[in-house]
Write a protein that holds these residues in place. Sequence first.
Motif, mmCIF file in Angstrom:
data_model
loop_
_atom_site.group_PDB
_atom_site.id
_atom_site.type_symbol
_atom_site.label_atom_id
_atom_site.label_comp_id
_atom_site.label_asym_id
_atom_site.label_seq_id
_atom_site.Cartn_x
_atom_site.Cartn_y
_atom_site.Cartn_z
ATOM 1 N N ARG A 141 26.826 66.291 11.967
ATOM 2 C CA ARG A 141 28.229 65.690 11.989
ATOM 3 C C ARG A 141 28.531 65.055 13.676
ATOM 4 N NH1 ARG A 141 29.289 70.028 9.128
ATOM 5 N NH2 ARG A 141 30.092 69.658 7.095
ATOM 6 N N GLY A 188 31.424 59.211 7.954
ATOM 7 C CA GLY A 188 31.279 60.558 7.555
ATOM 8 C C GLY A 188 32.590 61.220 6.800
ATOM 9 N N GLY A 189 33.529 60.892 7.791
ATOM 10 C CA GLY A 189 34.994 61.527 7.258
ATOM 11 C C GLY A 189 35.941 61.009 8.257
ATOM 12 N N SER A 190 37.168 61.564 7.952
ATOM 13 C CA SER A 190 38.185 61.180 8.851
ATOM 14 C C SER A 190 38.316 61.304 10.373
ATOM 15 C CB SER A 190 39.779 61.570 8.382
ATOM 16 O OG SER A 190 39.469 62.860 8.309
ATOM 17 N N HIS A 214 34.982 62.354 11.690
ATOM 18 C CA HIS A 214 33.430 62.370 12.163
ATOM 19 C C HIS A 214 32.817 61.131 11.534
ATOM 20 C CE1 HIS A 214 33.070 64.537 8.348
ATOM 21 N NE2 HIS A 214 32.029 64.095 8.301
#
Length: 465
Positions: free
Chosen positions: A184, A234-236, A238
């Motif tokens: 991450r 990857g996400g909100s 990361h």
Amino acid sequence: MRVWGVTTYSAVRTTGIYCRPGCGAKPLAENVRTFELAAAAEAAGYRACLRCRPYRVAGTVADDAPELVCRAVQLIIGGVLDDADETALGARLGVSARHLRRMFNDHLGVTPDQFARSRRAHFARRLLDESDLTIADVAFASGFGSLRQFNRAMREVFRSTPRELRQRRRRDDRLVADGGLLLRMPFTPPYDWDAMVGSLARTAVPGVESVEDGVYRRTIALDGDPGLLEIGPGGSDHLLLKAHLPYWEGAIHVVERASRLVGLEAEPLLAAAQLAGDPVIRPLIEARPGLRIPGAWGPFEAAVQAVVVAALDEQSPRVVGHAAGEDGMGNARDHEAAGEVLRRLVEAYGTPVPGLGHGLTHAFPSAEMLARAEQYGVPEDVEVTVRALAKEVATGNIVLDGGESLDGLVKSLAAVRGVSEQTAHRIARRLGARDAFPGEASERSEAWRPWRALAATHLEAAANL
């Protein structure tokens, strides 16, 4: 050179624990002490919270730290203290080790060695959580010189051995990759990945970089051995980095360089807040609050790309001409022509990296390689400038490691035949200089100091919509 960020860590005197913002712990205000760096909290005797796990966010240095401190931080992140001491670091910056330690203590609350040790330990903890690397591989990937040094640092920072920390990881911490190392890359929202990947696509070096379906890929070379990086959403909070490396030793510096490439080492919140008072920049920041300044994986590669674009269009538009739709980076035709020139250089002198796909075929040639190459096979004016630049970098007359001041870097680059001050500023911005301004100086741009790099980035993003 600046490293931006505003993360504040809260340490609780009664528990001896420090947390990052947003942790669910609710201590009494009178028991709380704040630190701008996790390393400073650790140096003061506090240990990381097991709930919010502050080691998962690298943390950055506050905007108001002196430029000397920020340049030192860049060198430390680049690994200068892996094989050297504070005396050598001070000498690189032209100051004594004692003066440098005093500056670090006054502004960061830690010594340079403590800062470096904390970053190594935090990266190691992330590897223990997210990867299946062996304990020994984690140690050397994180920049530690020995297992004994690694074990001692982890006990001091986390009060546990590496094996105990590995056993403590949570089920959803572990990332499984189809080959390579998957990690991450955390950031503090907002962060505009679409804008970043769009910028990287516009300046991609053919054969070395590619962008497909929102994923950035590039070849790299570590001590002459090839590798591959992939960065995507990857996400909100990361991005995801997949690294295919020839060896794990020093992987921390691969991840740090990748973070700088996509603007994760700089959280320009204070800069944006100050620029928001400007009538020209304010609406641009409001429209793109997560915009970050694109960095560079290879400083020499970024420099060559900039001088090639400039050489192919000596009359390139200026950033301050934004109202007329100019972006200061040359138009699409400039970049297409530059791409062809760069492709020839890469194919002729880059290191072949077969079998990667995605149009990736070579690692970018080194300054030493281009300095001794007999003939480039590109336009003569481009060859003269690139060759002169390569020779100056290869001989050490131009240093692109982040340790130079903006004025010093621009002066050394602009001394190369064919490199204008504007192009030198363009290169400096990609290397992280917060006040670099790749346009014609004007009364308007003076109002944006010391955050002209971010202002220019917003102007260019608006022009490319």
